[in-house]
Design a protein around this motif. Sequence first.
Motif, PDB file in Angstrom:
ATOM      1  N   ARG A   7      78.474 -41.650  46.514  1.00 18.59           N
ATOM      2  CA  ARG A   7      79.528 -42.583  46.906  1.00 18.59           C
ATOM      3  C   ARG A   7      80.859 -42.183  46.277  1.00 18.59           C
ATOM      4  N   ASP A   8      80.812 -41.748  45.028  1.00 18.60           N
ATOM      5  CA  ASP A   8      82.028 -41.314  44.340  1.00 18.60           C
ATOM      6  C   ASP A   8      82.626 -40.070  44.987  1.00 18.60           C
ATOM      7  N   ALA A   9      81.771 -39.157  45.435  1.00 14.58           N
ATOM      8  CA  ALA A   9      82.259 -37.929  46.084  1.00 14.58           C
ATOM      9  C   ALA A   9      82.985 -38.265  47.384  1.00 14.58           C
ATOM     10  N   ILE A  10      82.441 -39.195  48.150  1.00 12.82           N
ATOM     11  CA  ILE A  10      83.083 -39.603  49.405  1.00 12.82           C
ATOM     12  C   ILE A  10      84.444 -40.222  49.112  1.00 12.82           C
ATOM     13  N   ARG A  11      84.486 -41.148  48.156  1.00 13.30           N
ATOM     14  CA  ARG A  11      85.735 -41.829  47.808  1.00 13.30           C
ATOM     15  C   ARG A  11      86.782 -40.829  47.318  1.00 13.30           C
ATOM     16  N   ASP A  12      86.369 -39.875  46.475  1.00 17.21           N
ATOM     17  CA  ASP A  12      87.315 -38.891  45.951  1.00 17.21           C
ATOM     18  C   ASP A  12      87.898 -38.014  47.062  1.00 17.21           C
ATOM     19  N   LEU A  13      87.053 -37.573  47.981  1.00 21.10           N
ATOM     20  CA  LEU A  13      87.539 -36.761  49.106  1.00 21.10           C
ATOM     21  C   LEU A  13      88.500 -37.555  49.991  1.00 21.10           C
ATOM     22  N   ALA A  14      88.165 -38.802  50.233  1.00 19.82           N
ATOM     23  CA  ALA A  14      89.017 -39.639  51.074  1.00 19.82           C
ATOM     24  C   ALA A  14      90.372 -39.880  50.415  1.00 19.82           C
ATOM     25  N   ARG A  15      90.373 -40.142  49.128  1.00 17.92           N
ATOM     26  CA  ARG A  15      91.635 -40.362  48.408  1.00 17.92           C
ATOM     27  C   ARG A  15      92.498 -39.100  48.405  1.00 17.92           C
ATOM     28  N   GLN A  19      96.186 -38.857  50.019  1.00 19.66           N
ATOM     29  CA  GLN A  19      97.316 -38.438  49.193  1.00 19.66           C
ATOM     30  C   GLN A  19      97.997 -37.196  49.750  1.00 19.66           C
ATOM     31  N   ALA A  20      97.223 -36.328  50.408  1.00 18.02           N
ATOM     32  CA  ALA A  20      97.782 -35.111  50.991  1.00 18.02           C
ATOM     33  C   ALA A  20      98.421 -35.371  52.358  1.00 18.02           C
ATOM     34  N   GLY A  21      98.287 -36.607  52.851  1.00 21.38           N
ATOM     35  CA  GLY A  21      98.871 -36.944  54.147  1.00 21.38           C
ATOM     36  C   GLY A  21      98.033 -36.494  55.324  1.00 21.38           C
ATOM     37  N   GLN A  22      96.773 -36.190  55.080  1.00 24.93           N
ATOM     38  CA  GLN A  22      95.889 -35.762  56.167  1.00 24.93           C
ATOM     39  C   GLN A  22      95.381 -36.979  56.934  1.00 24.93           C
ATOM     40  N   GLU A  26      90.790 -35.559  61.082  1.00 29.36           N
ATOM     41  CA  GLU A  26      90.739 -34.140  60.756  1.00 29.36           C
ATOM     42  C   GLU A  26      90.140 -33.896  59.370  1.00 29.36           C
ATOM     43  N   ALA A  27      90.332 -34.827  58.451  1.00 28.52           N
ATOM     44  CA  ALA A  27      89.916 -34.612  57.069  1.00 28.52           C
ATOM     45  C   ALA A  27      88.457 -34.963  56.801  1.00 28.52           C
ATOM     46  N   ASN A  28      87.846 -35.734  57.669  1.00 28.72           N
ATOM     47  CA  ASN A  28      86.493 -36.223  57.423  1.00 28.72           C
ATOM     48  C   ASN A  28      85.464 -35.098  57.599  1.00 28.72           C
ATOM     49  N   PRO A  29      84.805 -34.677  56.497  1.00 25.73           N
ATOM     50  CA  PRO A  29      83.876 -33.549  56.588  1.00 25.73           C
ATOM     51  C   PRO A  29      82.452 -33.941  56.986  1.00 25.73           C
ATOM     52  N   TYR A  30      82.199 -35.224  57.142  1.00 23.25           N
ATOM     53  CA  TYR A  30      80.831 -35.695  57.390  1.00 23.25           C
ATOM     54  C   TYR A  30      80.555 -35.831  58.883  1.00 23.25           C
ATOM     55  N   PRO A  31      79.324 -35.599  59.285  1.00 19.07           N
ATOM     56  CA  PRO A  31      78.978 -35.681  60.714  1.00 19.07           C
ATOM     57  C   PRO A  31      79.256 -37.082  61.280  1.00 19.07           C
ATOM     58  N   GLU A  41      85.889 -42.944  56.308  1.00 28.34           N
ATOM     59  CA  GLU A  41      86.974 -43.603  57.036  1.00 28.34           C
ATOM     60  C   GLU A  41      87.419 -44.869  56.323  1.00 28.34           C
ATOM     61  N   HIS A  42      86.468 -45.666  55.866  1.00 26.96           N
ATOM     62  CA  HIS A  42      86.792 -46.893  55.143  1.00 26.96           C
ATOM     63  C   HIS A  42      87.586 -46.573  53.876  1.00 26.96           C
ATOM     64  N   ASP A  43      87.111 -45.602  53.105  1.00 28.03           N
ATOM     65  CA  ASP A  43      87.782 -45.238  51.857  1.00 28.03           C
ATOM     66  C   ASP A  43      89.154 -44.627  52.108  1.00 28.03           C
ATOM     67  N   TRP A  44      89.290 -43.859  53.180  1.00 27.39           N
ATOM     68  CA  TRP A  44      90.582 -43.261  53.512  1.00 27.39           C
ATOM     69  C   TRP A  44      91.599 -44.364  53.830  1.00 27.39           C
TER      70      TRP A  44
END
Length: 58
Positions: A7-15, A19-22, A26-31, A41-44
């Motif tokens: 869960r932490d890995a998902i949240r960190d990637l989304a944040r 922050q990078a403006g993505q 496009e940024a979501n690496p999960y199927p 998506e929720h965390d983003w």
Amino acid sequence: MEAIVSRDAIRDLARKAAQAGQHHIEANPYPEFTAAHLQFEHDWHAAVLDLEAQESLV
């Protein structure tokens, strides 16, 4: 069957993506249609709202 993702890995990637403006699409690496994809998506969105709130305080 879905891979187990922290869960932490998902949240960190989304944040980081927010922050990078993505854009989350496009940024979501999960199927698509997996729990991890939906959680990303929720965390983003939460991260974007948090960033906007911080910007409004400046």
